[in-house]
Design a protein around this motif. Structure first.
Motif, PDB file in Angstrom:
ATOM      1  N   SER A  78      -0.774  -4.917   9.482  1.00 40.37           N
ATOM      2  CA  SER A  78      -0.079  -3.918   8.676  1.00 40.37           C
ATOM      3  C   SER A  78       1.340  -4.335   8.314  1.00 40.37           C
ATOM      4  O   SER A  78       1.875  -3.900   7.287  1.00 40.37           O
ATOM      5  N   TYR A  79       1.972  -5.158   9.144  1.00 42.72           N
ATOM      6  CA  TYR A  79       3.366  -5.561   8.898  1.00 42.72           C
ATOM      7  C   TYR A  79       3.496  -6.782   8.002  1.00 42.72           C
ATOM      8  O   TYR A  79       4.574  -7.047   7.449  1.00 42.72           O
ATOM      9  N   LEU A  80       2.431  -7.554   7.858  1.00 44.12           N
ATOM     10  CA  LEU A  80       2.558  -8.850   7.181  1.00 44.12           C
ATOM     11  C   LEU A  80       3.113  -8.748   5.759  1.00 44.12           C
ATOM     12  O   LEU A  80       4.003  -9.536   5.397  1.00 44.12           O
ATOM     13  N   PRO A  81       2.650  -7.839   4.892  1.00 47.52           N
ATOM     14  CA  PRO A  81       3.238  -7.777   3.549  1.00 47.52           C
ATOM     15  C   PRO A  81       4.739  -7.479   3.543  1.00 47.52           C
ATOM     16  O   PRO A  81       5.462  -7.971   2.670  1.00 47.52           O
ATOM     17  N   THR A  82       5.226  -6.687   4.511  1.00 47.12           N
ATOM     18  CA  THR A  82       6.669  -6.441   4.579  1.00 47.12           C
ATOM     19  C   THR A  82       7.407  -7.691   5.042  1.00 47.12           C
ATOM     20  O   THR A  82       8.504  -7.996   4.550  1.00 47.12           O
ATOM     21  N   TYR A  83       6.816  -8.437   5.983  1.00 49.67           N
ATOM     22  CA  TYR A  83       7.406  -9.723   6.354  1.00 49.67           C
ATOM     23  C   TYR A  83       7.516 -10.630   5.119  1.00 49.67           C
ATOM     24  O   TYR A  83       8.534 -11.300   4.909  1.00 49.67           O
ATOM     25  N   ALA A 126      10.847 -12.202   3.551  1.00 49.22           N
ATOM     26  CA  ALA A 126      10.985 -13.654   3.435  1.00 49.22           C
ATOM     27  C   ALA A 126      11.262 -14.057   1.990  1.00 49.22           C
ATOM     28  O   ALA A 126      12.081 -14.959   1.730  1.00 49.22           O
ATOM     29  N   LEU A 127      10.606 -13.409   1.056  1.00 43.01           N
ATOM     30  CA  LEU A 127      10.837 -13.695  -0.351  1.00 43.01           C
ATOM     31  C   LEU A 127      12.262 -13.333  -0.750  1.00 43.01           C
ATOM     32  O   LEU A 127      12.942 -14.093  -1.450  1.00 43.01           O
ATOM     33  N   ARG A 151       6.314 -11.040  -8.047  1.00 39.90           N
ATOM     34  CA  ARG A 151       6.291 -10.414  -6.718  1.00 39.90           C
ATOM     35  C   ARG A 151       5.116  -9.462  -6.512  1.00 39.90           C
ATOM     36  O   ARG A 151       4.458  -9.523  -5.464  1.00 39.90           O
ATOM     37  N   PRO A 152       4.825  -8.544  -7.433  1.00 36.51           N
ATOM     38  CA  PRO A 152       3.680  -7.647  -7.194  1.00 36.51           C
ATOM     39  C   PRO A 152       2.374  -8.395  -6.949  1.00 36.51           C
ATOM     40  O   PRO A 152       1.617  -8.048  -6.044  1.00 36.51           O
ATOM     41  N   SER A 153       2.129  -9.429  -7.739  1.00 34.08           N
ATOM     42  CA  SER A 153       0.896 -10.204  -7.551  1.00 34.08           C
ATOM     43  C   SER A 153       0.919 -10.937  -6.207  1.00 34.08           C
ATOM     44  O   SER A 153      -0.105 -11.042  -5.524  1.00 34.08           O
ATOM     45  N   GLY A 163       7.699  16.696 -13.315  1.00 38.42           N
ATOM     46  CA  GLY A 163       7.349  15.469 -14.011  1.00 38.42           C
ATOM     47  C   GLY A 163       8.256  14.325 -13.637  1.00 38.42           C
ATOM     48  O   GLY A 163       9.473  14.474 -13.557  1.00 38.42           O
ATOM     49  N   ALA A 164       7.665  13.167 -13.382  1.00 36.48           N
ATOM     50  CA  ALA A 164       8.435  11.963 -13.056  1.00 36.48           C
ATOM     51  C   ALA A 164       8.290  10.970 -14.198  1.00 36.48           C
ATOM     52  O   ALA A 164       7.253  10.903 -14.865  1.00 36.48           O
ATOM     53  N   GLU A 165       9.324  10.192 -14.428  1.00 37.47           N
ATOM     54  CA  GLU A 165       9.300   9.223 -15.512  1.00 37.47           C
ATOM     55  C   GLU A 165       8.481   7.983 -15.144  1.00 37.47           C
ATOM     56  O   GLU A 165       7.998   7.291 -16.016  1.00 37.47           O
ATOM     57  N   HIS A 166       8.368   7.716 -13.873  1.00 38.10           N
ATOM     58  CA  HIS A 166       7.659   6.517 -13.452  1.00 38.10           C
ATOM     59  C   HIS A 166       7.211   6.645 -12.010  1.00 38.10           C
ATOM     60  O   HIS A 166       7.774   7.392 -11.249  1.00 38.10           O
ATOM     61  N   ALA A 167       6.172   5.937 -11.680  1.00 34.88           N
ATOM     62  CA  ALA A 167       5.704   5.823 -10.303  1.00 34.88           C
ATOM     63  C   ALA A 167       5.297   4.373 -10.087  1.00 34.88           C
ATOM     64  O   ALA A 167       4.121   4.029 -10.162  1.00 34.88           O
ATOM     65  N   PRO A 168       6.279   3.480  -9.919  1.00 36.34           N
ATOM     66  CA  PRO A 168       5.998   2.046  -9.906  1.00 36.34           C
ATOM     67  C   PRO A 168       5.154   1.630  -8.720  1.00 36.34           C
ATOM     68  O   PRO A 168       5.137   2.291  -7.689  1.00 36.34           O
ATOM     69  N   THR A 169       4.461   0.535  -8.878  1.00 35.10           N
ATOM     70  CA  THR A 169       3.657  -0.035  -7.779  1.00 35.10           C
ATOM     71  C   THR A 169       4.195  -1.410  -7.428  1.00 35.10           C
ATOM     72  O   THR A 169       4.824  -2.080  -8.251  1.00 35.10           O
ATOM     73  N   LEU A 170       3.920  -1.820  -6.223  1.00 31.72           N
ATOM     74  CA  LEU A 170       4.350  -3.137  -5.745  1.00 31.72           C
ATOM     75  C   LEU A 170       3.153  -3.840  -5.098  1.00 31.72           C
ATOM     76  O   LEU A 170       2.394  -3.213  -4.396  1.00 31.72           O
TER      77      LEU A 170
END
Length: 501
Positions: free
Chosen positions: A240-245, A249-250, A262-264, A494-501
């Motif tokens: 569960s922690y690896l993507p945050t690591y 690191a990035l 980065r998202p990809s 209403g929100a203007e955006h809901a970005p994904t990572l």
């Protein structure tokens, strides 16, 4: 010669000293004006105690809260009310209060820099949502000015179930005291406050209580504590922690070659964590040597750590070790609440950091601002020291739910996620926001995604949002604006955006 001891006759009754009744609840009322979302709004602030009683009608606890009511002529049914708290457990509500949602806000650098020494600037919070909802910030017992009453002991309220019961009782009492039962209701919690929010909401909706909520704002979420227990034999936290690591690191330029997108890249790390890393950890000593070398090579790339170090740790990466090891060659450590912050330790060769630089970078500013705001803006007179965080509460917290206290049951771990799924099933109109910091090493975003996937939660009804910040994403100006926009969407604006990572 001393006088002989006298004893009452057998038929005489001795009167026990009656408990001293608590004084009337303290209330400090003040009136203010502010411009929120381009609307000039007059509002009333009520900083004060709510006294709660036990089933026998005896004084039980005094919870101190900060309530902000817009001076708007409107029916309760047309005016939402939002209850907010932080977590810990052991934390007062000043972080959400003075950092994001209150009418005043302390300004600190939110990009890994340090605010320096006092004075710390406090300004009107133009993003405060008093144009849409009234706000009530709650300090649990042992924090702020909240305390037990009568014969109650403070430890009686320090527990998963005990705390949720008291918060539920407070909210019901507050709705009655202020005649707000007809209002749309929202809960907002941060960190352990997300656990508290789901636990309290479940108690209020269950049985014949029938207190349903319109929405939950869960900020820096932790519901399944199995995702954060780095114990021998439990591989879920490592996965569960690896993507945050990888995100950390990035950010610190430890990924070579650096990915173009980065998202990809983070999606790739997620997939590796599920498809290769988790099976490798589960295989343990059974893992094929060639497969082990492949996993270590990919793990070294994604984490920014050396292959030799990963070999010595048996492929497992505990967060405090990661925070010490990632930039060891530069002589600095990284933060827990926000991995962008850098710190210096006494011993560069040590096993773990001395402290969390992302915590000590901002806590002085928040606590000082809150103490000043209490007296000069809200007119709160001398009561007792305002407790921003109770380490004693954290150390003595009872993590066991009532059903786990049966000696015939094996000890479990805290997981409120199934309760959120039940809330969704029983309340089809319930809306849920889950706000996640990309650099949060306390409640990492992939742990939240894994929690949603495995506990009967309807992911389609969760607004998952991600921010280029850490646990307290609102210290960053841009992220604060996005968080408030996402919260307003929860309220239906209403929100203007809901970005994904």
């Amino acid at each position: 010669m001393p006088a002989a001891e006298t004893k009452p006759a057998e038929n005489e009754k001795t009167e026990a000293a009656a408990p001293i009744a608590p004084a009337a609840p303290k209330r400090f009322v003040s009136r203010h004006e502010g411009q929120f979302h381009d609307r000039q709004i007059a509002y009333t602030a009520i900083a004060g105690e709510t006294h709660l009683k036990d089933a026998a009608g005896k004084p039980r606890a005094s919870l101190f809260s900060f309530a902000y009511f817009a001076d708007i002529e409107v029916e309760p049914a047309d005016r939402p009310i939002t209850f907010l708290f932080n977590g810990g457990p052991g934390s007062a509500s000043l972080w959400l209060h003075m950092g994001a949602f209150g009418p005043k806000r302390v300004i600190v650098p939110g990009d890994g820099a340090y605010p320096g020494a006092a004075p710390y600037p406090v300004k009107d919070n133009a993003l405060c949502c008093l144009d849409l909802t009234d706000l009530v910030f709650i300090d649990p017992v042992g924090t702020g000015f909240s305390q037990p009453l009568g014969e109650a002991k403070i430890e009686e309220f320090w527990g998963l179930d005990e705390d949720a019961d008291l918060i539920a009782d407070f909210i019901k009492q507050f709705l009655s005291d202020h005649r707000r039962w007809a209002s749309p209701r929202y809960l907002a919690g941060e960190s352990y406050g997300t656990t508290r929010a789901v636990a309290a909401a479940a108690k209020m909706q269950s049985n014949m209580s029938g207190v349903a909520f319109n929405g939950l704002a869960l900020i820096s979420v932790i519901l399944d504590f199995h995702t954060a227990r780095f114990e021998k034999g439990n591989v879920l936290p490592d996965v569960s922690y690896l993507p945050t690591y990888a995100a950390a690191a990035l950010y610190h330029k430890k990924i070579e070659p650096a990915p173009a997108d980065r998202p990809s890249f983070l999606d790739e790390v997620r997939q590796f964590a599920l498809d290769e890393y988790a099976p490798a950890l589960l295989a343990g000593a059974r893992l094929d040597p060639a497969r082990r070398r492949h996993v270590i090579e990919r793990l070294a790339y994604y984490s920014g750590l050396s292959k030799g170090w990963l070999e010595r740790t048996n492929l497992r990466i505990e967060p405090s070790r990661f925070r010490k090891e990632l930039l060891r060659d530069r002589g600095v450590t990284i933060g827990r609440f926000d991995a962008r912050y850098l710190g210096e330790d006494y011993d560069e060769a040590g096993e773990s950091p001395d402290d969390d630089p992302s915590a000590y970078a901002v806590k002085g500013a928040y606590i000082s601002a809150m103490q000043d705001y209490l007296g000069r803006d809200l007119g709160v007179g001398p009561i007792a020291p305002y407790v921003a965080f109770s380490m004693e509460a954290l150390k003595k917290w009872n993590w066991r739910a009532p059903q786990e206290k049966d000696l015939l049951r094996l000890p479990g771990y805290v997981n409120l996620a199934p309760e959120l799924g039940r809330l969704q099933r029983e309340s089809p109109a319930l809306r849920v926001l889950m706000a996640n910091g990309l650099f949060d090493l306390a409640t990492p975003f992939f742990a939240v995604e894994n929690t949603i996937a495995g506990n009967g939660i309807d992911a389609a009804r969760i607004a998952m949002t991600y921010y280029d910040a850490g646990h307290m994403m609102y210290v960053n100006e841009d992220c604060l604006g996005r968080l408030i926009a996402d919260f307003r969407a929860l309220l239906g604006a209403g929100a203007e955006h809901a970005p994904t990572l």
